[in-house]
Motif scaffolding. Structure first.
Motif, PDB file in Angstrom:
ATOM      1  N   CYS A   1       0.852  -1.191   0.000  1.00 22.94           N
ATOM      2  CA  CYS A   1       0.000   0.000   0.000  1.00 22.94           C
ATOM      3  C   CYS A   1       0.885   1.237   0.000  1.00 22.94           C
ATOM      4  CB  CYS A   1      -0.925   0.005   1.210  1.00 22.94           C
ATOM      5  SG  CYS A   1      -2.057   1.408   1.228  1.00 22.94           S
ATOM      6  N   SER A   2       0.766   2.052  -1.037  1.00 23.52           N
ATOM      7  CA  SER A   2       1.538   3.289  -1.153  1.00 23.52           C
ATOM      8  C   SER A   2       0.862   4.405  -0.362  1.00 23.52           C
ATOM      9  CB  SER A   2       1.639   3.696  -2.624  1.00 23.52           C
ATOM     10  OG  SER A   2       0.370   4.114  -3.098  1.00 23.52           O
ATOM     11  N   SER A   3       1.544   5.539  -0.287  1.00 31.47           N
ATOM     12  CA  SER A   3       0.952   6.705   0.376  1.00 31.47           C
ATOM     13  C   SER A   3      -0.304   7.148  -0.369  1.00 31.47           C
ATOM     14  CB  SER A   3       1.962   7.846   0.464  1.00 31.47           C
ATOM     15  OG  SER A   3       2.380   8.241  -0.823  1.00 31.47           O
ATOM     16  N   GLY A   4      -0.316   6.967  -1.681  1.00 35.56           N
ATOM     17  CA  GLY A   4      -1.512   7.287  -2.461  1.00 35.56           C
ATOM     18  C   GLY A   4      -2.681   6.404  -2.068  1.00 35.56           C
ATOM     19  N   GLY A   5      -2.395   5.149  -1.779  1.00 38.66           N
ATOM     20  CA  GLY A   5      -3.440   4.228  -1.323  1.00 38.66           C
ATOM     21  C   GLY A   5      -4.005   4.666   0.015  1.00 38.66           C
ATOM     22  N   LEU A   6      -3.129   5.091   0.923  1.00 37.08           N
ATOM     23  CA  LEU A   6      -3.591   5.595   2.221  1.00 37.08           C
ATOM     24  C   LEU A   6      -4.453   6.838   2.042  1.00 37.08           C
ATOM     25  CD1 LEU A   6      -0.388   5.160   4.410  1.00 37.08           C
ATOM     26  CD2 LEU A   6      -2.456   3.732   4.412  1.00 37.08           C
ATOM     27  N   SER A   7      -4.064   7.694   1.116  1.00 39.95           N
ATOM     28  CA  SER A   7      -4.831   8.901   0.825  1.00 39.95           C
ATOM     29  C   SER A   7      -6.234   8.549   0.337  1.00 39.95           C
ATOM     30  CB  SER A   7      -4.092   9.742  -0.211  1.00 39.95           C
ATOM     31  OG  SER A   7      -4.828  10.883  -0.542  1.00 39.95           O
ATOM     32  N   VAL A   8      -6.324   7.544  -0.520  1.00 41.09           N
ATOM     33  CA  VAL A   8      -7.630   7.097  -1.021  1.00 41.09           C
ATOM     34  C   VAL A   8      -8.500   6.616   0.136  1.00 41.09           C
ATOM     35  CG1 VAL A   8      -8.782   5.318  -2.409  1.00 41.09           C
ATOM     36  CG2 VAL A   8      -6.831   6.558  -3.348  1.00 41.09           C
ATOM     37  N   LEU A   9      -7.905   5.877   1.066  1.00 41.90           N
ATOM     38  CA  LEU A   9      -8.663   5.388   2.216  1.00 41.90           C
ATOM     39  C   LEU A   9      -9.167   6.537   3.080  1.00 41.90           C
ATOM     40  CD1 LEU A   9      -6.460   2.350   3.290  1.00 41.90           C
ATOM     41  CD2 LEU A   9      -8.588   2.333   1.962  1.00 41.90           C
ATOM     42  N   LEU A  10      -8.301   7.505   3.323  1.00 48.54           N
ATOM     43  CA  LEU A  10      -8.707   8.669   4.118  1.00 48.54           C
ATOM     44  C   LEU A  10      -9.840   9.428   3.436  1.00 48.54           C
ATOM     45  CD1 LEU A  10      -5.229   9.955   5.283  1.00 48.54           C
ATOM     46  CD2 LEU A  10      -7.073   9.124   6.760  1.00 48.54           C
ATOM     47  N   GLU A  11      -9.739   9.616   2.132  1.00 46.79           N
ATOM     48  CA  GLU A  11     -10.800  10.299   1.381  1.00 46.79           C
ATOM     49  C   GLU A  11     -12.113   9.535   1.467  1.00 46.79           C
ATOM     50  OE1 GLU A  11     -10.142  11.401  -2.730  1.00 46.79           O
ATOM     51  OE2 GLU A  11      -8.026  11.729  -2.275  1.00 46.79           O
TER      52      GLU A  11
END
Length: 136
Positions: free
Chosen positions: A72-82
């Motif tokens: 899981c990349s930082s972009g993936g974490l961002s998607v989860l937060l969104e």
């Protein structure tokens, strides 16, 4: 019937083809979006789009199942937060299933577990979502 989107991309370091699958399953109680494979730069936009589409349908609850995610990349974490933020704004309870180190470690290191509702399995997530629904 679940809908499935599969993509192939080449891992730059190993040269092998990685495969990521996003499956959506809807029941009367919740919509589950299950990701299998890697959640990276190539796949995060697809997951964002899929989660946005599902939230627009206003399910009773949303479960994001990441138990089969190996990276899981930082972009993936961002998607989860969104997704969690958007679900909350729409009044839709949201739970994330994750037991893999690829998800748990960065979430805890960045203290995102304060805002990302992580659960160890589907039963735990559904119990939590039922509790949230009763508190409304």
């Amino acid at each position: 019937m679940p809908s499935t989107v599969t993509s192939h991309h080449r891992d730059i370091e190993t040269g092998r083809h990685a495969r990521t699958r996003i499956t959506v399953t809807t029941t009367a109680d919740a919509t589950a979006v299950t990701v299998t494979g890697d959640l990276d730069l190539a796949t995060s936009p697809r997951l964002r789009d899929r989660l946005d589409d599902e939230l627009k349908l206003r399910p009773r609850a949303l479960i994001i199942d990441l138990d089969a995610v190996g990276f899981c990349s930082s972009g993936g974490l961002s998607v989860l937060l969104e997704a969690v933020t958007n679900a909350h704004a729409r009044g839709i309870p949201c739970a994330i299933i994750a037991t893999q180190r690829a998800i748990i470690r960065p979430v805890k290191l960045l203290q995102l577990d304060r805002v990302l509702p992580l659960h160890s399995d589907r039963a735990e997530a559904e119990t939590w979502l039922a509790l949230v629904a009763r508190l409304r």
